[in-house]
Design a protein around this motif. Structure first.
Motif, PDB file in Angstrom:
ATOM      1  N   ARG A   6      -0.620  12.874  60.952  1.00 42.76           N
ATOM      2  CA  ARG A   6       0.297  14.006  60.940  1.00 42.76           C
ATOM      3  C   ARG A   6      -0.258  15.140  60.091  1.00 42.76           C
ATOM      4  N   SER A   7      -0.826  14.792  58.937  1.00 43.20           N
ATOM      5  CA  SER A   7      -1.406  15.831  58.094  1.00 43.20           C
ATOM      6  C   SER A   7      -2.577  16.502  58.795  1.00 43.20           C
ATOM      7  N   GLY A   8      -3.436  15.699  59.430  1.00 44.94           N
ATOM      8  CA  GLY A   8      -4.550  16.285  60.162  1.00 44.94           C
ATOM      9  C   GLY A   8      -4.084  17.121  61.336  1.00 44.94           C
ATOM     10  N   ARG A  21       3.225  -6.919  55.708  1.00 43.22           N
ATOM     11  CA  ARG A  21       3.617  -5.746  54.913  1.00 43.22           C
ATOM     12  C   ARG A  21       2.408  -4.840  54.640  1.00 43.22           C
ATOM     13  N   GLN A  22       1.243  -5.444  54.363  1.00 43.88           N
ATOM     14  CA  GLN A  22       0.038  -4.642  54.161  1.00 43.88           C
ATOM     15  C   GLN A  22      -0.359  -3.900  55.434  1.00 43.88           C
ATOM     16  N   ASP A  23      -0.217  -4.566  56.578  1.00 41.55           N
ATOM     17  CA  ASP A  23      -0.521  -3.891  57.850  1.00 41.55           C
ATOM     18  C   ASP A  23       0.434  -2.730  58.087  1.00 41.55           C
ATOM     19  N   GLU A  79       1.403   3.065  58.295  1.00 40.19           N
ATOM     20  CA  GLU A  79       2.159   4.241  57.847  1.00 40.19           C
ATOM     21  C   GLU A  79       1.238   5.275  57.202  1.00 40.19           C
ATOM     22  N   GLU A  80       0.250   4.808  56.437  1.00 42.59           N
ATOM     23  CA  GLU A  80      -0.705   5.741  55.838  1.00 42.59           C
ATOM     24  C   GLU A  80      -1.531   6.444  56.919  1.00 42.59           C
ATOM     25  N   SER A  81      -1.933   5.692  57.925  1.00 40.43           N
ATOM     26  CA  SER A  81      -2.676   6.315  59.023  1.00 40.43           C
ATOM     27  C   SER A  81      -1.821   7.350  59.750  1.00 40.43           C
TER      28      SER A  81
END
Length: 310
Positions: A150-152, A136-138, A143-145
């Motif tokens: 996407r933001s970048g 779950r942490q991975d 997802e954060e990456s």
């Protein structure tokens, strides 16, 4: 005394019946739980007791008669025969047991767990929980990456679009890109004195001050020059103009992109370009255009001294 009257201990005949004494010694015991004197008397005859069948007794239920058994006290035991209902019940029970066995074998996917100790099962469960937490942490990190990428990407796309827009604007101002938009078509006609380089330069300056974004000047023979910040105007010998090294002959037409009303007002101010040209016997006409094409390009300027501030 007859034989019916037997001797008692007192010599009196017994009127009660055989075997029961009379007189004081033969009085019945008034206690309710006292035994019967006939049973205690050694002289009382024992009457034969007939056997009572279980069916005649009220407190004992009679055994069920089996089919095919012979009635009577002297019947012999007969072997029990299976009926059709009994056979069907036995078959159903066998099928139920077979189904349970097959289901248990099917559901037990890992036979080694059945022989595992409780401590080992607890450890296996704890390991599975820890692995689930790590996974779950991975997933959250990935997802954060993805969100950052996407933001970048959106940021880079927006920056690229802004840079492209700015480059287009600079290219139009520098004359290296063609331009199209609403504007004016301004014509200068008259004698050479009315269309001198000074009056044409004043007209260009007035148009720039009124918000002109792109313009070009064209001579009578169709020769055109893109007008930019470094463009110069010189009167040519024998008539005509030299614009950025190219000779133009009148009349002259200026195509300019900008707000038509503002630029027309700037040209017609009292004492402005239109007044000075008319004072020299010339004429200036302006016509609004919904679409003006400034297609003439200027060669890129190489800067020898100026550098951007870092």
């Amino acid at each position: 005394m007859s034989e019916e009257h037997r001797e008692t201990g007192t010599g009196w005949p017994s009127p009660v019946g055989p075997g029961r004494p009379s007189g004081p010694a033969g009085e019945p015991d008034p206690r309710p739980d006292a035994p019967d004197p006939d049973e205690l008397s050694p002289l009382a005859p024992v009457e034969p007791v007939e056997p009572v069948s279980p069916a005649e007794r009220e407190d004992v239920p009679a055994p069920a008669e089996e089919p095919g058994a012979v009635a009577g006290p002297d019947r012999a035991p007969v072997s029990r025969r299976l009926t059709s209902a009994g056979a069907m019940i036995a078959v159903l029970l066998a099928l139920l047991g077979f189904t349970l066995v097959v289901q248990l074998k099917t559901t037990s996917t890992d036979p080694t767990l059945a022989a595992t100790r409780e401590e080992d099962l607890v450890r296996i469960s704890s390991d599975l929980d820890s692995r689930e937490r790590r996974l779950r942490q991975d997933i959250e990190a990935l997802e954060e990456s993805q969100r950052q990428l996407r933001s970048g990407e959106l940021g880079r796309q927006a920056a690229l679009e802004e840079a492209t827009r700015r480059a287009d604007e600079l290219g139009i101002l520098a004359g290296t890109l063609p331009a199209v938009g609403p504007g004016l078509e301004v014509r200068f006609s008259g004698p050479e004195k009315a269309m001198s380089s000074t009056r044409i330069l004043d007209a260009v300056q007035e148009l720039r001050g009124a918000g002109a974004e792109a313009m070009q000047i064209q001579g009578a023979d169709g020769t055109a020059v893109r007008v930019i910040a470094s463009t110069y105007f010189v009167d040519a010998s024998g008539g005509g103009l030299v614009v950025d090294g190219r000779r133009l002959s009148g009349p002259y037409t200026i195509l300019v992109i900008g707000d038509p009303a503002t630029m027309r007002t700037a040209l017609n101010i009292p004492g402005g370009v239109v007044s000075s040209v008319r004072d020299a016997a010339g004429n200036v006409t302006s016509e609004d255009r919904e679409v003006v094409e400034v297609s003439q390009l200027h060669a890129p300027i190489k800067l020898d001294h100026a550098r951007p501030v870092s």
